[in-house]
Design an enzyme around this catalytic site. Structure first.
Site, PDB file in Angstrom:
ATOM      1  N   ASP A 229       2.899  -4.672   7.994  1.00 21.57           N
ATOM      2  CA  ASP A 229       1.683  -3.870   7.856  1.00 21.57           C
ATOM      3  C   ASP A 229       0.503  -4.839   7.943  1.00 21.57           C
ATOM      4  OD1 ASP A 229      -0.622  -2.721   6.838  1.00 21.57           O
ATOM      5  OD2 ASP A 229       0.281  -2.019   4.977  1.00 21.57           O
TER       6      ASP A 229
ATOM      7  N   CYS B 268      -4.826   2.599  -3.627  1.00 23.33           N
ATOM      8  CA  CYS B 268      -3.563   3.098  -3.044  1.00 23.33           C
ATOM      9  C   CYS B 268      -2.419   2.119  -3.282  1.00 23.33           C
ATOM     10  CB  CYS B 268      -3.702   3.409  -1.556  1.00 23.33           C
ATOM     11  SG  CYS B 268      -4.852   4.738  -1.211  1.00 23.33           S
TER      12      CYS B 268
ATOM     13  N   GLN C  90      -4.858  -5.249   6.906  1.00 19.61           N
ATOM     14  CA  GLN C  90      -5.872  -6.123   6.320  1.00 19.61           C
ATOM     15  C   GLN C  90      -5.850  -7.527   6.920  1.00 19.61           C
ATOM     16  OE1 GLN C  90      -8.166  -5.009   4.340  1.00 19.61           O
ATOM     17  NE2 GLN C  90      -7.280  -3.027   3.812  1.00 19.61           N
TER      18      GLN C  90
ATOM     19  N   LYS D 248     -10.578  -0.922  10.620  1.00 15.10           N
ATOM     20  CA  LYS D 248     -10.725  -2.080   9.739  1.00 15.10           C
ATOM     21  C   LYS D 248     -11.086  -3.335  10.528  1.00 15.10           C
ATOM     22  CE  LYS D 248      -7.579  -0.311   6.217  1.00 15.10           C
ATOM     23  NZ  LYS D 248      -8.438   0.330   5.240  1.00 15.10           N
TER      24      LYS D 248
ATOM     25  N   HIS E 120       0.871  -1.173   0.000  1.00 10.92           N
ATOM     26  CA  HIS E 120       0.000   0.000   0.000  1.00 10.92           C
ATOM     27  C   HIS E 120       0.915   1.232   0.000  1.00 10.92           C
ATOM     28  CE1 HIS E 120      -2.849   2.924   1.780  1.00 10.92           C
ATOM     29  NE2 HIS E 120      -3.819   2.102   1.444  1.00 10.92           N
TER      30      HIS E 120
END
Lengths: 423, 129
Positions: A217, A381, A220, A243, A140
């Site tokens: 990261d 993104c 998600q 999220k 991202h």
């Protein structure tokens, strides 16, 4: 505070064999009763942000309505209650990701700020001209741009691990990128544009062998998989509250205590100091050293409620149910001849990116919206990733555990409508 | 919905007018809409303050492609003064479909490319940085 605690968890486990009760789960989310364009909302944009269960809404409301206060300094009762709830949330996060200590949990605005914190603090302290930072081709922008800025400032070099046509990281290529110049690896756990679940365990193991720290990261990943930072042995793990069914504006940076201890502050201000004089300021201990200023207290408390909620449903059951959705949706979409699914990795979360012959992703999005189906259309993104697949944009349906097979049927019918219209 | 993707729009999308490039254009300009990755390039050949010829290329959604196609039809052969006066309102009227704020950028991308190319503008009036 409402906490669906251990009794719920126990009950949920017992029900595992009986299957997941999606109708019951849907009742927890008031927005799912909304209509869009006169049609029932089909919310397939969970990778952008997830919806909020009533318990999160109520918890935030309760704080604002009954004990709103600033934390860590008031001697009055409201402040003590606020501080207690805030720090309880930190412990909930600690247990949720299995961090060794709660001071390893830093509250930030979101994944983006977490990565920027590491780039600015750890990065500027440790990274010099000629050093290398390794990322992947499916990052991202928030896990690309902070490192590019750092590279501009320091003269370090960004190296990019390539990916396969299926959207899987090429680990053998990654191994070759790890050299004596590598100072940091920063990779995405689950791709927001492809849905790929990356082998971060292996990525960390290989980096560790060379003594290279790894940032993951996890924006998600956290809503879909059980994340265990201890087992992963990552140095930093970042995710966003919104999220994972919590409020926006709140996120988490996990860092190993010994790394965080040695890092300089990211921002200066109140709460991050022990004492201030014009001659010398002594910084506070972890985690406060990295939490300058009044934090997003309502957000932190709301995130705590979201974590309780997710634990109550059970991430194992979520993963099992969502995998069924993924298989169903993949099969249904693959049966449409003019569709090309972007991201066909072995291991995926319930997310499908696709392009439709002759119909731009934006038009797909608009046509679907007319049937109440909310998807994302664009580059997500991840512009370098779009370039890798030779598409300007994709349409992306990202599903959560409150979605159903019937909703996937609505999606498929709406896609057929788009094909007919543009055919 | 049927209002939005009217036959008129779909026709311009599927069979865009003046699609392609010019050999030696007097003006050539390209821009993209970073939001969605739409990209439009417009080439102009000028002759005595008139648009002698115009072509466009690019990739985009039905709205941005149709808008470019319609725009090239409107300005081909027109005096430059007329082209300069061609407003956002006229563009939207020519499209004839109601656009949401986000899709407005699609509908106006071609006009932005045209005007920026003609004026050598760095920024588009009314657009935040």
């Amino acid at each position: 505070m409402t906490t669906p605690g251990s009794t719920t968890t126990a009950k949920v486990r017992k029900d595992l064999a009986a299957g997941f009760d999606v109708a019951k789960a849907r009742q927890d989310f008031p927005i799912l009763r909304e209509k869009v364009q006169g049609k029932p909302l089909v919310y397939f944009d969970n990778a952008a942000t997830s919806q909020k269960p009533q318990v999160v809404i109520d918890t935030v409301h309760e704080f604002l309505a009954t004990y709103n206060s600033n934390i860590h300094r008031g001697v009055h009762q409201l402040s003590e209650r606020g501080t207690e709830a805030y720090e309880q949330s930190r412990k909930k996060v600690q247990r949720f990701i299995n961090a060794a200590e709660s001071r390893e949990v830093i509250f930030v605005r979101g994944t983006t700020e977490a990565i920027n914190l590491v780039a600015n603090s750890y990065g500027r302290q440790h990274i010099r001209a000629g050093d290398e930072i390794v990322i992947s081709a499916m990052e991202h922008h928030s896990n690309i741009v902070p490192w590019q800025i750092l590279c501009e400032q320091t003269g370090a070099v960004l190296r990019v691990m390539p990916i396969s046509d299926a959207g899987e990281m090429l680990i053998d290529k990654y191994e070759k990128l790890l050299t004596s110049r590598t100072r940091l690896v920063a990779v995405v756990h689950v791709s927001n544009a492809l849905g790929t679940i990356n082998p971060v365990h292996e990525i960390i193991r290989l980096a560790r062998r060379q003594g290279v720290p790894v940032l993951v990261d996890g924006a998600q990943a956290v809503p879909h998989l059980k994340v265990d930072v201890h087992e992963l042995d990552c140095d930093f793990y970042a995710f966003s509250g919104h999220k994972v069914f919590g409020p926006t504006g709140i996120g988490v940076l996990y860092g190993k205590a010994e790394l965080l201890e040695a890092m300089p502050p990211y921002q200066g201000g109140g709460d991050m100091i022990k004492s201030v004089s014009f001659e010398k300021t002594v910084y506070n201990d972890l985690p406060y050293k990295f939490e300058a200023g009044t934090p997003h207290i309502a957000g932190v408390i709301g995130l705590g409620a979201a974590i309780d909620y997710v634990n109550g449903v059970g991430l194992d059951r979520i993963a099992t149910y969502e995998h069924g959705l993924l298989e169903y949706a993949t099969e249904a979409l693959s049966a449409i001849p003019s569709i090309r699914i972007i991201g066909t990795a072995e291991e995926k979360v319930s997310l499908i990116s696709f392009v439709l012959d002759g119909v731009h992703a934006h038009d797909v999005g608009t046509i679907l919206d007319h049937d109440g189906v909310a998807i994302r259309a664009g580059h997500h993104c991840t512009m370098p990733l779009m370039q890798r697949f030779g598409v300007p944009a994709t349409a992306r349906a990202s599903l959560a555990f409150y979605n159903t097979k019937e909703e996937i049927d609505v999606l498929v019918r709406a896609i057929h409508k788009a094909i007919e219209m543009f055919g | 919905m049927d209002d939005f993707y009217r036959e008129f729009i779909l026709d311009h999308y599927k069979r865009p007018r003046n699609f392609g490039t010019l050999e030696n254009p007097d003006v050539t300009h390209e821009e993209d809409n970073p939001l969605c990755g739409d990209r439009i390039r417009i080439d102009l050949c000028l002759n005595e303050d008139r648009v002698a010829d115009v072509r466009f290329t690019g990739e985009g959604c039905a709205i941005s492609t149709a808008a470019a196609s319609i725009l090239t039809e409107k300005i081909k052969g027109a005096p430059l003064e007329r082209v300069k006066a061609f407003s956002m309102e006229e563009m939207l009227e020519a499209l004839g479909v109601p656009l949401s704020p986000i899709r407005l950028k699609c509908g106006l991308l071609a006009l932005k490319v045209l005007k920026t190319g003609l004026y050598g503008l760095k920024h588009w009036p009314g657009e935040e940085e």
